[in-house]
Design a protein around this motif. Structure first.
Motif, PDB file in Angstrom:
ATOM      1  N   GLU A 138       4.971  12.356  -4.696  1.00  0.00           N
ATOM      2  CA  GLU A 138       4.897  13.431  -3.730  1.00  0.00           C
ATOM      3  C   GLU A 138       4.598  13.004  -2.418  1.00  0.00           C
ATOM      4  OE1 GLU A 138       0.947  15.370  -4.737  1.00  0.00           O
ATOM      5  OE2 GLU A 138       1.548  16.112  -6.643  1.00  0.00           O
ATOM      6  N   ILE A 139       4.405  11.928  -2.213  1.00  0.00           N
ATOM      7  CA  ILE A 139       4.362  11.130  -1.005  1.00  0.00           C
ATOM      8  C   ILE A 139       5.002   9.814  -0.780  1.00  0.00           C
ATOM      9  CG2 ILE A 139       2.951  10.109   1.022  1.00  0.00           C
ATOM     10  CD1 ILE A 139       0.315  11.594  -0.089  1.00  0.00           C
ATOM     11  N   THR A 140       6.074   9.917  -0.088  1.00  0.00           N
ATOM     12  CA  THR A 140       6.990   8.756   0.350  1.00  0.00           C
ATOM     13  C   THR A 140       6.831   8.386   1.748  1.00  0.00           C
ATOM     14  OG1 THR A 140       8.990  10.117   0.835  1.00  0.00           O
ATOM     15  CG2 THR A 140       8.513   9.306  -1.598  1.00  0.00           C
ATOM     16  N   PHE A 141       7.329   7.099   1.943  1.00  0.00           N
ATOM     17  CA  PHE A 141       7.313   6.504   3.360  1.00  0.00           C
ATOM     18  C   PHE A 141       8.554   5.937   3.757  1.00  0.00           C
ATOM     19  CE2 PHE A 141       2.941   6.387   2.027  1.00  0.00           C
ATOM     20  CZ  PHE A 141       2.034   6.670   3.031  1.00  0.00           C
ATOM     21  N   GLU A 142       8.751   6.224   5.146  1.00  0.00           N
ATOM     22  CA  GLU A 142       9.761   5.565   5.871  1.00  0.00           C
ATOM     23  C   GLU A 142       9.209   4.601   6.768  1.00  0.00           C
ATOM     24  OE1 GLU A 142      13.764   6.161   8.381  1.00  0.00           O
ATOM     25  OE2 GLU A 142      12.539   7.836   7.908  1.00  0.00           O
ATOM     26  N   ALA A 143       9.273   3.160   6.533  1.00  0.00           N
ATOM     27  CA  ALA A 143       8.525   2.293   7.654  1.00  0.00           C
ATOM     28  C   ALA A 143       9.609   1.786   8.500  1.00  0.00           C
ATOM     29  CB  ALA A 143       8.171   1.181   6.557  1.00  0.00           C
ATOM     30  N   PHE A 144       8.702   1.662   9.992  1.00  0.00           N
ATOM     31  CA  PHE A 144       9.500   1.230  11.112  1.00  0.00           C
ATOM     32  C   PHE A 144       8.805   0.014  11.454  1.00  0.00           C
ATOM     33  CE2 PHE A 144      10.396   5.785  10.883  1.00  0.00           C
ATOM     34  CZ  PHE A 144      11.887   5.757  11.080  1.00  0.00           C
ATOM     35  N   THR A 145       9.473  -0.904  11.307  1.00  0.00           N
ATOM     36  CA  THR A 145       8.867  -2.437  11.873  1.00  0.00           C
ATOM     37  C   THR A 145       9.326  -2.865  12.914  1.00  0.00           C
ATOM     38  OG1 THR A 145      10.274  -3.631  10.392  1.00  0.00           O
ATOM     39  CG2 THR A 145       8.321  -2.840   9.208  1.00  0.00           C
ATOM     40  N   GLY A 146       8.913  -4.078  13.454  1.00  0.00           N
ATOM     41  CA  GLY A 146       9.465  -4.757  14.640  1.00  0.00           C
ATOM     42  C   GLY A 146       9.367  -3.948  15.796  1.00  0.00           C
ATOM     43  N   GLY A 147       8.675  -2.919  16.116  1.00  0.00           N
ATOM     44  CA  GLY A 147       8.052  -2.327  17.377  1.00  0.00           C
ATOM     45  C   GLY A 147       9.213  -1.247  17.424  1.00  0.00           C
ATOM     46  N   SER A 148       9.908  -0.749  16.463  1.00  0.00           N
ATOM     47  CA  SER A 148      10.753   0.282  16.772  1.00  0.00           C
ATOM     48  C   SER A 148      10.109   1.791  16.955  1.00  0.00           C
ATOM     49  CB  SER A 148      11.937   0.254  15.746  1.00  0.00           C
ATOM     50  OG  SER A 148      11.325   0.627  14.512  1.00  0.00           O
ATOM     51  N   MET A 149       8.859   1.845  16.896  1.00  0.00           N
ATOM     52  CA  MET A 149       8.337   3.027  16.969  1.00  0.00           C
ATOM     53  C   MET A 149       6.946   2.834  18.162  1.00  0.00           C
ATOM     54  SD  MET A 149       9.352   5.848  15.757  1.00  0.00           S
ATOM     55  CE  MET A 149      10.764   6.152  15.000  1.00  0.00           C
ATOM     56  N   GLY A 150       7.055   1.692  18.585  1.00  0.00           N
ATOM     57  CA  GLY A 150       6.016   1.535  19.614  1.00  0.00           C
ATOM     58  C   GLY A 150       5.763   0.100  19.465  1.00  0.00           C
ATOM     59  N   GLY A 151       4.912  -0.685  20.520  1.00  0.00           N
ATOM     60  CA  GLY A 151       4.160  -1.852  20.510  1.00  0.00           C
ATOM     61  C   GLY A 151       2.821  -1.522  20.133  1.00  0.00           C
ATOM     62  N   PRO A 152       2.066  -2.740  20.157  1.00  0.00           N
ATOM     63  CA  PRO A 152       0.607  -2.868  19.924  1.00  0.00           C
ATOM     64  C   PRO A 152      -0.460  -1.977  20.652  1.00  0.00           C
ATOM     65  CG  PRO A 152       1.461  -4.695  20.757  1.00  0.00           C
ATOM     66  CD  PRO A 152       2.685  -4.105  20.627  1.00  0.00           C
TER      67      PRO A 152
ATOM     68  N   LEU B 176       0.880  -1.270   0.009  1.00  0.00           N
ATOM     69  CA  LEU B 176       0.041   0.069  -0.097  1.00  0.00           C
ATOM     70  C   LEU B 176       1.054   1.142   0.077  1.00  0.00           C
ATOM     71  CD1 LEU B 176      -2.657   1.688   0.557  1.00  0.00           C
ATOM     72  CD2 LEU B 176      -2.560   1.322   2.782  1.00  0.00           C
ATOM     73  N   LEU B 177       1.726   1.293   0.711  1.00  0.00           N
ATOM     74  CA  LEU B 177       2.806   2.446   0.791  1.00  0.00           C
ATOM     75  C   LEU B 177       3.501   2.768  -0.346  1.00  0.00           C
ATOM     76  CD1 LEU B 177       4.745   1.929   4.305  1.00  0.00           C
ATOM     77  CD2 LEU B 177       2.346   2.983   3.827  1.00  0.00           C
ATOM     78  N   ASP B 178       3.921   1.524  -1.132  1.00  0.00           N
ATOM     79  CA  ASP B 178       4.495   1.536  -2.461  1.00  0.00           C
ATOM     80  C   ASP B 178       3.548   2.154  -3.501  1.00  0.00           C
ATOM     81  OD1 ASP B 178       6.760   0.721  -1.407  1.00  0.00           O
ATOM     82  OD2 ASP B 178       6.423  -1.359  -1.914  1.00  0.00           O
ATOM     83  N   ARG B 179       2.160   1.745  -3.447  1.00  0.00           N
ATOM     84  CA  ARG B 179       1.150   2.287  -4.303  1.00  0.00           C
ATOM     85  C   ARG B 179       0.953   3.721  -4.175  1.00  0.00           C
ATOM     86  NH1 ARG B 179      -1.114  -2.775  -3.008  1.00  0.00           N
ATOM     87  NH2 ARG B 179      -3.029  -1.547  -2.067  1.00  0.00           N
ATOM     88  N   ILE B 180       0.894   4.152  -3.076  1.00  0.00           N
ATOM     89  CA  ILE B 180       0.554   5.622  -2.537  1.00  0.00           C
ATOM     90  C   ILE B 180       1.744   6.411  -3.249  1.00  0.00           C
ATOM     91  CG2 ILE B 180       0.454   7.334  -0.698  1.00  0.00           C
ATOM     92  CD1 ILE B 180      -1.152   5.189   1.036  1.00  0.00           C
ATOM     93  N   THR B 181       2.813   6.054  -3.138  1.00  0.00           N
ATOM     94  CA  THR B 181       4.036   6.678  -3.691  1.00  0.00           C
ATOM     95  C   THR B 181       3.755   6.879  -5.232  1.00  0.00           C
ATOM     96  OG1 THR B 181       5.588   6.123  -1.849  1.00  0.00           O
ATOM     97  CG2 THR B 181       6.730   6.792  -3.970  1.00  0.00           C
ATOM     98  N   ARG B 182       3.516   5.530  -5.677  1.00  0.00           N
ATOM     99  CA  ARG B 182       3.306   5.524  -7.117  1.00  0.00           C
ATOM    100  C   ARG B 182       2.281   6.429  -7.797  1.00  0.00           C
ATOM    101  NH1 ARG B 182       0.607   0.309  -9.081  1.00  0.00           N
ATOM    102  NH2 ARG B 182      -1.150   1.483  -8.029  1.00  0.00           N
ATOM    103  N   ASP B 183       1.204   6.548  -6.952  1.00  0.00           N
ATOM    104  CA  ASP B 183      -0.237   7.236  -7.635  1.00  0.00           C
ATOM    105  C   ASP B 183      -0.255   8.701  -7.146  1.00  0.00           C
ATOM    106  OD1 ASP B 183      -0.903   4.767  -8.459  1.00  0.00           O
ATOM    107  OD2 ASP B 183      -2.361   4.506  -7.173  1.00  0.00           O
ATOM    108  N   THR B 184       1.015   9.186  -6.394  1.00  0.00           N
ATOM    109  CA  THR B 184       1.191  10.353  -6.063  1.00  0.00           C
ATOM    110  C   THR B 184       2.260  10.919  -6.888  1.00  0.00           C
ATOM    111  OG1 THR B 184       2.440  10.067  -4.054  1.00  0.00           O
ATOM    112  CG2 THR B 184       0.055  10.376  -3.801  1.00  0.00           C
ATOM    113  N   ASN B 185       2.794  10.118  -7.759  1.00  0.00           N
ATOM    114  CA  ASN B 185       3.945  10.421  -8.450  1.00  0.00           C
ATOM    115  C   ASN B 185       5.104  11.103  -7.594  1.00  0.00           C
ATOM    116  OD1 ASN B 185       2.617  10.121 -11.040  1.00  0.00           O
ATOM    117  ND2 ASN B 185       1.306  12.088 -10.619  1.00  0.00           N
TER     118      ASN B 185
END
Length: 398
Positions: free
Chosen positions: A90-104, A79-88
């Motif tokens: 304009e929007i990119t993402f940095e993804a933090f996985t594994g709880g590095s930005m907080g747990g559930p 989804l993040l990749d498609r948003i970047t594609r469809d906004t040409n």
């Protein structure tokens, strides 16, 4: 300076601050002046360019799961990749996985406060903030068909639940789509497939699934999916009530050798993509449209990927000498009894929690489950037809 430019400055400052939040480390005292100067310098730099040409907007996404977990790997990540594609771009993402930005239990608050911009949320872990949503998704025992339950939840949340939207607004996020896990099964260290064998065992089971396990004589241990590997490793639980995919994606196969094939239900309350409301308000109409237009695809991709990951989990279990078992009739009957009682029990539970519209909420959701049971029965396992139904009945109406 425009409001949009100001928001860009503040977002960039939050990004710089996140390097410490993500690592879990505080800067040492002798470095405090350096950090302060760096932030002020960044702010001045940004203010200097704010009136110039617009820049690509980098948003952050945080999840407590690993990059290989089904929902992120097949749903949110693409989804993040498609948003970047469809906004040409304009929007990119940095993804933090594994709880590095907080747990559930922290991600909703971190998104609302702006520590991260976007996230996925498991509502039963934050039911104090999302009581109306969590009341519905607590009924895990009813989720025999995750596609039915996910579709019903999306329609309920997006079209028929103002109180759910009020909860999200108070948390300062907007929710854009919901998905489900695969069907739940009993995943155990030892061969257990009868009601008598279940009694007295410690089962990782949350919310309504915990109630069901208690009613069947087991001891429910309410822990998050992030905690269950260690709990099984340490002997704190004998079994996990969860998706067969977790044998591989959460590595439960390291300790488990048995799975009961009969379905216990599923969890269908994952808010697939939540966005900080201030960030959402700063986006252009075309950017918001690009995000919304991609949500149903991610919902569908996640649901169908869980089917594939179910098979992978079973295959991996068997490769290690594990076995697939069938529940005895007493076990099956006990699950069905719990299902028959669940709607009434949940209504009363909601009233006890002070949710004034609990009966209306659950009755409406019950009707949507019936509606989507019929739709899914008609279209079968046709992925494209299921997405078309979601768009026709829900997402095209937003």
């Amino acid at each position: 300076m425009t409001t949009s430019a100001q928001s860009g400055v503040f977002r960039e400052l939050r990004r710089l601050l996140r390097c410490n939040v993500g690592s879990g480390r505080e800067p040492k005292e002798d470095k405090m002046k350096y950090h302060t100067a760096a932030l002020l310098g960044a702010a001045l730099s940004l203010l200097g360019v704010a009136a110039g040409p617009s820049r690509a907007l980098e948003l952050t996404y945080g999840t407590y799961t690993s990059p290989t977990q089904t929902t992120f790997r097949t749903g949110t990540g693409p989804l993040l990749d498609r948003i970047t594609r469809d906004t040409n771009g304009e929007i990119t993402f940095e993804a933090f996985t594994g709880g590095s930005m907080g747990g559930p239990k922290e991600l909703l608050g971190n998104a609302g406060s702006g520590i991260i911009d976007t996230t996925s949320v498991v509502d039963i872990y934050v039911k104090a903030q999302l009581p109306h949503s969590a009341l519905m998704s607590s009924m895990l025992i009813l989720g025999k068909n995750p596609k039915v339950m996910s579709a019903a939840m999306n329609e309920m949340q997006l079209l028929h639940c103002p109180s759910c939207e009020e909860d999200r607004t108070k948390a300062n996020v907007i929710g854009l789509g919901w998905t489900a896990t695969g069907t739940y099964h009993l995943i155990c260290k030892e061969p257990i497939n009868t009601l008598d064998e279940l009694k007295g065992l410690k089962i990782r089971a949350t919310s309504g699934m915990g109630r069901a396990m208690q009613s069947m004589g087991a001891t429910a241990v309410s822990i998050t999916t992030a905690e269950m590997y260690e709990a099984m490793q340490r002997g704190q639980v004998d079994c996990v009530a969860g998706a067969a995919a977790w044998l591989t994606t959460y590595n439960l196969k390291d300790f488990s050798r048995y799975i009961v094939e009969d379905s216990l239900g599923s969890y269908f309350g994952t808010m697939l993509f939540a966005v900080n409301l201030d960030v959402w308000g700063d986006l252009s109409d075309s950017q918001r449209a690009a995000i919304r237009s991609n949500i149903s695809q991610s919902v569908v991709d996640t649901l169908f990927a869980y089917d594939d990951d179910h098979e992978t989990g079973i295959r991996d279990l068997k490769a290690l000498g594990g076995e697939v078992l069938h529940a005895d009739q007493a076990f099956v009957d006990a699950v069905e009894t719990a299902r028959k009682e669940e709607y009434a029990f949940t209504i009363q539970s909601g009233k006890d929690q002070g949710i004034d519209n609990a009966e209306e909420l659950i009755d409406t959701f019950h009707g949507l489950v019936d509606k989507w049971t019929d739709i899914v029965a008609e279209i079968g396992n046709d992925k494209e037809a299921f997405k078309a139904a979601l768009d026709r009945e829900i997402f095209d109406k937003l």
